[in-house]
Design a protein around this motif. Structure first.
Motif, short mmCIF file in Angstrom:
data_model
loop_
_atom_site.label_atom_id
_atom_site.label_comp_id
_atom_site.label_asym_id
_atom_site.label_seq_id
_atom_site.Cartn_x
_atom_site.Cartn_y
_atom_site.Cartn_z
N GLU A 1 15.57 47.61 60.32
CA GLU A 1 14.72 47.07 59.25
C GLU A 1 13.51 46.32 59.81
OE1 GLU A 1 15.26 44.11 55.48
OE2 GLU A 1 16.87 45.55 55.88
N ALA A 2 13.69 45.64 60.95
CA ALA A 2 12.61 44.87 61.57
C ALA A 2 11.69 45.75 62.43
CB ALA A 2 13.19 43.76 62.43
N GLY A 3 12.02 47.03 62.56
CA GLY A 3 11.20 47.93 63.35
C GLY A 3 11.44 47.83 64.85
N GLU A 4 12.52 47.15 65.25
CA GLU A 4 12.83 46.99 66.67
C GLU A 4 13.43 48.26 67.28
OE1 GLU A 4 15.25 43.50 67.25
OE2 GLU A 4 14.03 42.34 65.84
N ILE A 5 14.06 49.08 66.43
CA ILE A 5 14.59 50.37 66.87
C ILE A 5 14.19 51.42 65.85
CG2 ILE A 5 16.55 49.40 68.18
CD1 ILE A 5 18.37 50.13 65.79
N THR B 1 29.65 42.83 62.08
CA THR B 1 28.57 42.05 62.65
C THR B 1 27.69 42.92 63.54
OG1 THR B 1 29.86 40.01 62.52
CG2 THR B 1 28.01 40.02 64.06
N SER B 2 28.32 43.76 64.35
CA SER B 2 27.56 44.69 65.19
C SER B 2 26.74 45.64 64.33
CB SER B 2 28.52 45.49 66.09
OG SER B 2 29.12 44.67 67.04
N TRP B 3 27.35 46.14 63.27
CA TRP B 3 26.66 47.07 62.37
C TRP B 3 25.46 46.37 61.73
CZ3 TRP B 3 29.26 49.14 57.27
CH2 TRP B 3 28.42 50.08 56.67
N GLN B 4 25.67 45.16 61.23
CA GLN B 4 24.60 44.42 60.58
C GLN B 4 23.47 44.13 61.56
OE1 GLN B 4 23.46 40.99 60.86
NE2 GLN B 4 22.00 41.40 59.23
N THR B 5 23.81 43.83 62.81
CA THR B 5 22.80 43.55 63.83
C THR B 5 21.92 44.78 64.06
OG1 THR B 5 24.22 41.93 64.93
CG2 THR B 5 22.47 42.92 66.26
N GLU B 6 22.54 45.93 64.19
CA GLU B 6 21.77 47.17 64.40
C GLU B 6 20.93 47.51 63.17
OE1 GLU B 6 21.48 48.76 67.43
OE2 GLU B 6 22.63 47.00 68.05
N ALA B 7 21.51 47.33 61.97
CA ALA B 7 20.76 47.61 60.74
C ALA B 7 19.55 46.67 60.62
CB ALA B 7 21.68 47.46 59.53
N ALA B 8 19.71 45.42 61.02
CA ALA B 8 18.60 44.45 60.99
C ALA B 8 17.51 44.85 61.98
CB ALA B 8 19.11 43.04 61.29
N LYS B 9 17.90 45.35 63.15
CA LYS B 9 16.92 45.83 64.13
C LYS B 9 16.11 46.98 63.55
CE LYS B 9 19.57 44.81 68.33
NZ LYS B 9 20.29 45.48 69.45
N GLU C 1 17.40 55.99 66.85
CA GLU C 1 18.23 55.11 67.69
C GLU C 1 19.37 54.49 66.87
OE1 GLU C 1 15.16 53.38 71.02
OE2 GLU C 1 14.85 52.75 68.93
N TYR C 2 19.04 54.12 65.63
CA TYR C 2 20.07 53.58 64.75
C TYR C 2 21.15 54.63 64.49
CZ TYR C 2 22.24 51.62 60.52
OH TYR C 2 23.13 51.14 59.60
N ASP C 3 20.72 55.85 64.17
CA ASP C 3 21.68 56.93 63.92
C ASP C 3 22.53 57.22 65.16
OD1 ASP C 3 20.92 57.17 61.30
OD2 ASP C 3 19.64 58.92 61.63
N GLN C 4 21.90 57.19 66.33
CA GLN C 4 22.65 57.42 67.56
C GLN C 4 23.72 56.34 67.71
OE1 GLN C 4 20.56 56.99 71.32
NE2 GLN C 4 21.86 58.57 72.24
N TRP C 5 23.36 55.10 67.42
CA TRP C 5 24.33 54.01 67.50
C TRP C 5 25.49 54.27 66.53
CZ3 TRP C 5 26.45 50.50 64.11
CH2 TRP C 5 27.17 49.45 64.68
N ARG C 6 25.18 54.62 65.29
CA ARG C 6 26.22 54.84 64.27
C ARG C 6 27.11 56.03 64.61
NH1 ARG C 6 24.56 55.77 58.60
NH2 ARG C 6 23.07 57.20 59.50
N TYR C 7 26.49 57.14 64.98
CA TYR C 7 27.26 58.37 65.16
C TYR C 7 28.03 58.41 66.47
CZ TYR C 7 24.37 59.76 61.21
OH TYR C 7 23.75 59.80 60.00
#
Length: 175
Positions: free
Chosen positions: A128-132, A118-126, A136-142
């Protein structure tokens, strides 16, 4: 799953004892169970020819018991199969598209993975929506779970020294 865990998993799946599997691989009766216990506890690593024999006796591909190589498609598939065995990850279809899903019957594994996914999907949605940004997404993942903002998620990761002590204690308990 590590190689020893996979050997243990398939041995139990086939209803074999350590001694029986060891003897079928070609170890002497007096040491067959000891050798298999060493492989399953990861205190020894089977050589390639032993891996081939183990796979043959267990009636699986050697790639099913070896550490998967995710840099190949076959290795990646065996990684998915191991995730299915260990965590109940399932493949299915929704609206004509293939999807991976979690198995609710897996109890706490399901709940833990649901929270993480759920956390992963939330960040991926952000993203995709251009919110991050992608950065920033890669920093969250890595750096996961360091930057996971999900409430209640414990972000404590034991030090390598503490982790090594825990692993050693568990190995001793298995002997």
């Amino acid at each position: 799953m590590a190689t020893g865990e996979r050997i243990h998993f398939f041995r139990n799946l086939r209803g074999m004892t350590q001694k029986y599997l060891g003897m079928m691989v070609g170890f002497p009766e007096r040491s067959a169970d000891i050798r298999l216990a060493q492989y399953e506890s990861e205190t020894r690593t089977p050589k390639a020819e032993i891996m081939e024999k183990l796979a043959s006796v267990l009636d699986v591909s050697p790639k099913a018991i070896d550490l998967p190589d995710i840099d190949s498609y076959i290795g990646l598939m065996h990684t998915f199969f191991a995730l299915e065995d260990r965590y109940g990850l399932k493949i299915g279809e929704i609206d004509g598209e293939l999807c991976l899903r979690l198995d609710k019957s897996k109890g706490s594994d399901y709940l833990n993975l649901l929270d993480m996914f759920t956390s992963w999907q939330t960040e991926a949605a952000k993203l995709e929506a251009g919110e991050i940004t992608k950065e920033e997404y890669d920093q969250w993942r890595y750096k996961y779970p360091e930057f996971d903002n999900k409430p209640g998620w414990v972000k404590t990761i034991p030090s390598q020294g503490l982790n090594d002590l825990i692993v050693e204690a568990l190995k001793e308990d298995m002997d």
